[in-house]
Design a protein around this motif. Structure first.
Motif, PDB file in Angstrom:
ATOM      1  N   ARG A 115      26.713 -40.966   2.545  1.00 44.81           N
ATOM      2  CA  ARG A 115      25.975 -41.592   3.638  1.00 44.81           C
ATOM      3  C   ARG A 115      24.960 -42.543   3.015  1.00 44.81           C
ATOM      4  N   PHE A 116      24.763 -43.717   3.649  1.00 47.02           N
ATOM      5  CA  PHE A 116      23.811 -44.706   3.156  1.00 47.02           C
ATOM      6  C   PHE A 116      22.848 -45.056   4.279  1.00 47.02           C
ATOM      7  N   LYS A 117      21.546 -44.832   4.021  1.00 48.58           N
ATOM      8  CA  LYS A 117      20.555 -45.116   5.046  1.00 48.58           C
ATOM      9  C   LYS A 117      19.235 -45.497   4.371  1.00 48.58           C
ATOM     10  N   ASN A 118      18.630 -46.582   4.800  1.00 45.85           N
ATOM     11  CA  ASN A 118      17.319 -47.024   4.323  1.00 45.85           C
ATOM     12  C   ASN A 118      17.233 -47.116   2.797  1.00 45.85           C
ATOM     13  N   GLY A 119      18.265 -47.634   2.160  1.00 45.77           N
ATOM     14  CA  GLY A 119      18.236 -47.822   0.714  1.00 45.77           C
ATOM     15  C   GLY A 119      18.467 -46.569  -0.095  1.00 45.77           C
ATOM     16  N   VAL A 120      18.910 -45.487   0.553  1.00 46.69           N
ATOM     17  CA  VAL A 120      19.181 -44.238  -0.161  1.00 46.69           C
ATOM     18  C   VAL A 120      20.631 -43.826   0.089  1.00 46.69           C
ATOM     19  N   LEU A 121      21.363 -43.633  -0.998  1.00 41.40           N
ATOM     20  CA  LEU A 121      22.740 -43.162  -0.931  1.00 41.40           C
ATOM     21  C   LEU A 121      22.719 -41.653  -1.137  1.00 41.40           C
ATOM     22  N   THR A 122      23.304 -40.909  -0.190  1.00 44.28           N
ATOM     23  CA  THR A 122      23.372 -39.455  -0.289  1.00 44.28           C
ATOM     24  C   THR A 122      24.836 -39.052  -0.395  1.00 44.28           C
ATOM     25  N   VAL A 123      25.179 -38.370  -1.480  1.00 45.60           N
ATOM     26  CA  VAL A 123      26.551 -37.921  -1.719  1.00 45.60           C
ATOM     27  C   VAL A 123      26.535 -36.396  -1.710  1.00 45.60           C
ATOM     28  N   THR A 124      27.408 -35.806  -0.906  1.00 43.74           N
ATOM     29  CA  THR A 124      27.528 -34.357  -0.839  1.00 43.74           C
ATOM     30  C   THR A 124      28.903 -33.961  -1.370  1.00 43.74           C
ATOM     31  N   ILE A 125      28.903 -33.044  -2.326  1.00 37.77           N
ATOM     32  CA  ILE A 125      30.142 -32.577  -2.946  1.00 37.77           C
ATOM     33  C   ILE A 125      30.224 -31.071  -2.741  1.00 37.77           C
ATOM     34  N   GLY A 126      31.315 -30.630  -2.135  1.00 40.67           N
ATOM     35  CA  GLY A 126      31.502 -29.199  -1.910  1.00 40.67           C
ATOM     36  C   GLY A 126      31.692 -28.447  -3.213  1.00 40.67           C
ATOM     37  N   ARG A 127      31.458 -27.139  -3.140  1.00 38.77           N
ATOM     38  CA  ARG A 127      31.617 -26.283  -4.308  1.00 38.77           C
ATOM     39  C   ARG A 127      32.715 -25.267  -4.057  1.00 38.77           C
ATOM     40  N   ASP A 128      33.463 -24.956  -5.092  1.00 36.69           N
ATOM     41  CA  ASP A 128      34.470 -23.903  -5.046  1.00 36.69           C
ATOM     42  C   ASP A 128      33.774 -22.628  -5.501  1.00 36.69           C
ATOM     43  N   LEU A 129      33.434 -21.774  -4.538  1.00 42.03           N
ATOM     44  CA  LEU A 129      32.644 -20.592  -4.845  1.00 42.03           C
ATOM     45  C   LEU A 129      33.374 -19.586  -5.719  1.00 42.03           C
ATOM     46  N   THR A 130      34.699 -19.692  -5.806  1.00 45.19           N
ATOM     47  CA  THR A 130      35.434 -18.774  -6.676  1.00 45.19           C
ATOM     48  C   THR A 130      35.190 -19.108  -8.147  1.00 45.19           C
ATOM     49  N   GLN A 131      34.820 -20.356  -8.439  1.00 44.75           N
ATOM     50  CA  GLN A 131      34.525 -20.760  -9.809  1.00 44.75           C
ATOM     51  C   GLN A 131      33.029 -20.886 -10.061  1.00 44.75           C
ATOM     52  N   ALA A 132      32.227 -20.569  -9.061  1.00 47.19           N
ATOM     53  CA  ALA A 132      30.782 -20.762  -9.177  1.00 47.19           C
ATOM     54  C   ALA A 132      30.175 -19.955 -10.313  1.00 47.19           C
ATOM     55  N   SER A 133      30.705 -18.807 -10.565  1.00 50.69           N
ATOM     56  CA  SER A 133      30.154 -17.971 -11.630  1.00 50.69           C
ATOM     57  C   SER A 133      31.118 -17.943 -12.811  1.00 50.69           C
ATOM     58  N   SER A 134      30.698 -18.529 -13.912  1.00 51.47           N
ATOM     59  CA  SER A 134      31.528 -18.487 -15.113  1.00 51.47           C
ATOM     60  C   SER A 134      31.115 -17.311 -15.983  1.00 51.47           C
ATOM     61  N   GLN A 135      30.224 -16.473 -15.466  1.00 55.87           N
ATOM     62  CA  GLN A 135      29.750 -15.310 -16.197  1.00 55.87           C
ATOM     63  C   GLN A 135      30.553 -14.088 -15.757  1.00 55.87           C
ATOM     64  N   ARG A 136      30.960 -13.293 -16.718  1.00 52.85           N
ATOM     65  CA  ARG A 136      31.667 -12.066 -16.407  1.00 52.85           C
ATOM     66  C   ARG A 136      31.312 -11.011 -17.438  1.00 52.85           C
ATOM     67  N   GLN A 137      31.424  -9.789 -17.014  1.00 54.00           N
ATOM     68  CA  GLN A 137      31.115  -8.642 -17.878  1.00 54.00           C
ATOM     69  C   GLN A 137      32.325  -8.333 -18.741  1.00 54.00           C
ATOM     70  N   ILE A 138      32.088  -8.060 -20.007  1.00 51.25           N
ATOM     71  CA  ILE A 138      33.162  -7.713 -20.935  1.00 51.25           C
ATOM     72  C   ILE A 138      32.965  -6.260 -21.351  1.00 51.25           C
ATOM     73  N   LYS A 139      34.000  -5.478 -21.178  1.00 51.43           N
ATOM     74  CA  LYS A 139      33.938  -4.057 -21.519  1.00 51.43           C
ATOM     75  C   LYS A 139      33.987  -3.884 -23.034  1.00 51.43           C
ATOM     76  N   ILE A 140      33.108  -3.051 -23.537  1.00 58.95           N
ATOM     77  CA  ILE A 140      33.061  -2.765 -24.956  1.00 58.95           C
ATOM     78  C   ILE A 140      33.721  -1.411 -25.185  1.00 58.95           C
ATOM     79  N   GLU A 141      34.773  -1.415 -25.955  1.00 61.96           N
ATOM     80  CA  GLU A 141      35.492  -0.173 -26.242  1.00 61.96           C
ATOM     81  C   GLU A 141      34.898   0.532 -27.440  1.00 61.96           C
ATOM     82  N   LYS A 142      34.981   1.830 -27.437  1.00 57.96           N
ATOM     83  CA  LYS A 142      34.460   2.635 -28.544  1.00 57.96           C
ATOM     84  C   LYS A 142      35.398   2.539 -29.737  1.00 57.96           C
ATOM     85  N   GLY A 143      34.800   2.462 -30.895  1.00 63.07           N
ATOM     86  CA  GLY A 143      35.347   2.475 -32.144  1.00 63.07           C
ATOM     87  C   GLY A 143      36.614   2.305 -32.653  1.00 63.07           C
TER      88      GLY A 143
END
Length: 184
Positions: A156-184
């Protein structure tokens, strides 16, 4: 008391300008120290304006013609905000007509480009005292994060300001995951 600027703790560490920084032209690289000096001078001018109430000090350097047409002098200021379901990018492009703006997606980047045209006609009788406004082509390249949905972009362009909205894929939003540590 909250400042009008976003606090540093709210700034996300994503490198949105990665591709833009990689695409410096040789001309801009060669003159980079001069750009830094001019940027420092402008910062000092703002500091003096704040300290002395806007008293005009003489400009020691006339850089209006020296940098004409070089890359990086005309670069719209941008803000990038992250919301739960989208990214919102605003770019200040005062004096730019809507039909002189171009917005495109190139691989993993959002490209904002355009041209600010001079509306001043040169008249032989004009005696120009100072030229601070910049004209010419500009280009900003924003590297999109992995969770950006390129099929869900609106602008959208209004009064000299361009506003761009980009959707997010919430399934990829978190690149953090827990890794299980196995015993010995």
């Amino acid at each position: 008391m909250e400042n009008t600027h976003q606090s540093k703790s709210k700034l996300a560490p994503k490198n949105w300008l990665k591709h833009e920084e990689e695409q410096h032209s040789p001309v801009a690289d060669r003159r980079k120290p001069l750009f830094s000096l001019i940027r420092m001078r402008d910062d000092m001018d703002r500091l003096f304006d704040q300290a002395f109430g806007g008293i005009q000090f003489p400009n020691l350097f006339d850089d209006t013609d020296f940098f004409a047409g070089t890359t990086g002098m005309l670069s719209p200021s941008i803000d990038i905000a992250e919301r739960k379901d989208s990214y919102v990018i605003t770019a200040e492009v005062p004096g730019v007509e809507e039909n002189d703006l171009k917005l495109s997606l190139e691989q993993d980047s959002l490209v904002i480009s355009g041209e600010k045209r001079s509306e001043h006609e040169d008249k032989k009788d004009d005696k120009v005292h100072r030229v601070e406004r910049s004209y010419g082509h500009f280009r900003r390249v924003l590297t999109l994060p992995a969770d950006a949905r390129v099929e869900d972009v609106s602008a959208r362009f209004k009064n000299g300001v361009l506003t761009v909205t980009i959707g997010r894929d919430l399934t990829q939003a978190s690149s953090q995951r827990q890794i299980k540590i196995e015993k010995g």
